[in-house]
Design an enzyme around this catalytic site. Structure first.
Site, short mmCIF file in Angstrom:
data_model
loop_
_atom_site.label_atom_id
_atom_site.label_comp_id
_atom_site.label_asym_id
_atom_site.label_seq_id
_atom_site.Cartn_x
_atom_site.Cartn_y
_atom_site.Cartn_z
N TYR A 1 108.44 -35.16 22.26
CA TYR A 1 107.33 -35.88 21.63
C TYR A 1 107.84 -37.10 20.86
O TYR A 1 107.39 -38.22 21.09
CB TYR A 1 106.58 -34.94 20.70
CG TYR A 1 105.33 -35.53 20.08
CD1 TYR A 1 104.21 -35.82 20.87
CD2 TYR A 1 105.25 -35.78 18.72
CE1 TYR A 1 103.06 -36.34 20.31
CE2 TYR A 1 104.10 -36.30 18.15
CZ TYR A 1 103.01 -36.59 18.95
OH TYR A 1 101.87 -37.12 18.39
N ASP A 2 108.80 -36.86 19.95
CA ASP A 2 109.28 -37.94 19.10
C ASP A 2 109.82 -39.11 19.92
O ASP A 2 109.45 -40.27 19.71
CB ASP A 2 110.40 -37.44 18.19
CG ASP A 2 110.01 -36.29 17.31
OD1 ASP A 2 108.86 -35.81 17.41
OD2 ASP A 2 110.85 -35.83 16.51
N LYS B 1 107.27 -40.93 22.31
CA LYS B 1 106.41 -41.86 21.55
C LYS B 1 107.17 -43.12 21.17
O LYS B 1 106.62 -44.23 21.18
CB LYS B 1 105.87 -41.16 20.31
CG LYS B 1 104.73 -40.17 20.58
CD LYS B 1 103.46 -40.87 21.01
CE LYS B 1 102.25 -39.94 20.98
NZ LYS B 1 101.00 -40.63 21.38
N ASN C 1 99.85 -37.07 9.45
CA ASN C 1 99.12 -35.80 9.55
C ASN C 1 97.63 -36.00 9.29
O ASN C 1 97.23 -36.52 8.25
CB ASN C 1 99.68 -34.79 8.55
CG ASN C 1 101.10 -34.40 8.87
OD1 ASN C 1 102.04 -35.14 8.58
ND2 ASN C 1 101.29 -33.24 9.49
N ASN D 1 96.29 -23.34 10.42
CA ASN D 1 97.00 -22.06 10.29
C ASN D 1 96.65 -21.38 8.97
O ASN D 1 96.29 -20.20 8.93
CB ASN D 1 98.51 -22.27 10.37
CG ASN D 1 99.03 -22.33 11.79
OD1 ASN D 1 98.27 -22.21 12.74
ND2 ASN D 1 100.32 -22.52 11.93
N PHE D 2 96.78 -22.13 7.89
CA PHE D 2 96.52 -21.55 6.56
C PHE D 2 95.07 -21.14 6.42
O PHE D 2 94.76 -20.07 5.87
CB PHE D 2 96.88 -22.56 5.46
CG PHE D 2 98.35 -22.87 5.34
CD1 PHE D 2 99.31 -21.98 5.77
CD2 PHE D 2 98.77 -24.07 4.78
CE1 PHE D 2 100.67 -22.27 5.65
CE2 PHE D 2 100.11 -24.37 4.65
CZ PHE D 2 101.06 -23.48 5.09
N PRO E 1 110.88 -32.28 9.69
CA PRO E 1 111.21 -33.24 8.63
C PRO E 1 110.97 -32.68 7.23
O PRO E 1 110.01 -31.93 7.01
CB PRO E 1 110.30 -34.43 8.92
CG PRO E 1 109.19 -33.88 9.73
CD PRO E 1 109.75 -32.76 10.52
#
Length: 317
Positions: A149-150, A153, A178, A194-195, A278
């Site tokens: 991905y990184d 892109k 984000n 998720n949370f 990261p």
């Protein structure tokens, strides 16, 4: 936005999370929208055009040739965006972000259209500077599990900027940080859904790492406003611009906020941090402020309260 009135806009990846919000905003602004999506991670469109003719759809993988309508603006959002999805089929991720971007560029050049590319803050990798500026070159592991991905892109950005220099392409690149909001799914794999899902179920919230890593969460309404302005503003031509919220928060803090909102009394548990995840992530948005007259409007706490009150995290099919 009168700019969009009667414009023909292609949105590749328009069935995805950000894509659906962008499509609806374009429809609201009286554009005619053509959505291209292979539905690998997207879902059925849940947008409301003013007329049936205002919206057309095409089930297609942008890596392969196809007929597309002549457009004024092309948005390329076609890519899986969460680790669980882009690492699930890394070769396809590469194809989408490089070959697919090339196809959308070629069509934009044929049409004389503006191309707005959805890039990502992941091009900064585990950044060596803080906050991240568009002039930063990034610190990416080119052979790690996130590289599909990184690095794809980053390759797409290089391709598009070469087209700016050699073919006078009208390209604008958004490095999106984000983003959260209505329409995320509980299987998305990213922190907020998720949370929220765990808190709603009354189960322990899982943090991968020690929780000190930071992120900057931008509400999707603000992200879409930034993308819309990128397509409109002449000064954005040939520019790479961060689109994100500069308010930095630790992952532990976001877990605690969501736990409190749901009244969950469960513990927060910690598991191993993913490879190459990261440590810090926060945009410098000075370029967006000066060129686009754009700053995020939604405060994180307000956005989280709305998500909780309206139950806007979608259940997986």
């Amino acid at each position: 936005m009168s700019f969009w009135h009667d414009k023909i806009v292609i949105v590749a990846g328009g069935a995805g999370f950000i894509g659906q919000h962008l499509v609806q905003a374009l429809l609201n602004a009286h554009a005619s929208v053509h959505v291209i999506d292979n539905h690998s991670t997207g879902r059925a469109l849940e947008v409301q055009p003013r007329t049936q003719q205002q919206l057309t759809q095409q089930h297609h993988d942008i890596c392969t040739p196809t007929m597309m309508p002549k457009a004024d603006v092309v948005y390329n959002l076609a890519s899986p965006a969460s680790p669980v999805h882009y690492q699930g089929d890394p070769i396809q991720t590469w194809k989408t972000n490089v070959l697919g971007t090339l196809k959308m560029l070629e069509h934009a050049l044929d049409c004389g259209a503006t191309l707005v590319q959805a890039s990502t803050s992941e091009v900064y990798g585990d950044p060596l500077s803080h906050p991240q500026k568009e002039t930063d070159w990034g610190n990416v592991n080119p052979i790690g599990p996130r590289a599909c991905y990184d690095e794809s892109k980053r390759a797409a950005e290089a391709l598009l900027m070469d087209a700016v220099r050699t073919a006078s392409a009208d390209v604008r690149i958004a490095r999106i940080f984000n983003t959260y909001g209505p329409g995320m799914t509980d299987s998305d794999g990213r922190a907020i859904p998720n949370f929220a899902t765990q808190a709603e179920q009354g189960t322990p919230l899982t943090i991968y790492g020690d929780g000190t890593q930071t992120r900057s969460f931008c509400h999707v309404s603000d992200t879409v406003e930034g993308l819309m302005r990128l397509g409109m503003v002449d000064a954005a031509k040939g520019q790479v611009i961060n689109i994100g919220n500069p308010t930095e928060v630790t992952i532990l803090e976001i877990a605690q906020q969501i736990n409190a909102l749901f009244g969950n009394k469960s513990d927060i548990v910690f598991e191993d941090r993913p490879v190459d995840d990261p440590q810090r992530r926060c945009p410098d948005i000075g370029r967006a402020e000066s060129l686009l007259d754009w700053t995020p409007q939604m405060k994180l706490q307000d956005g989280l309260i709305t998500l909780h009150q309206t139950g806007q995290i979608r259940k997986s099919a």
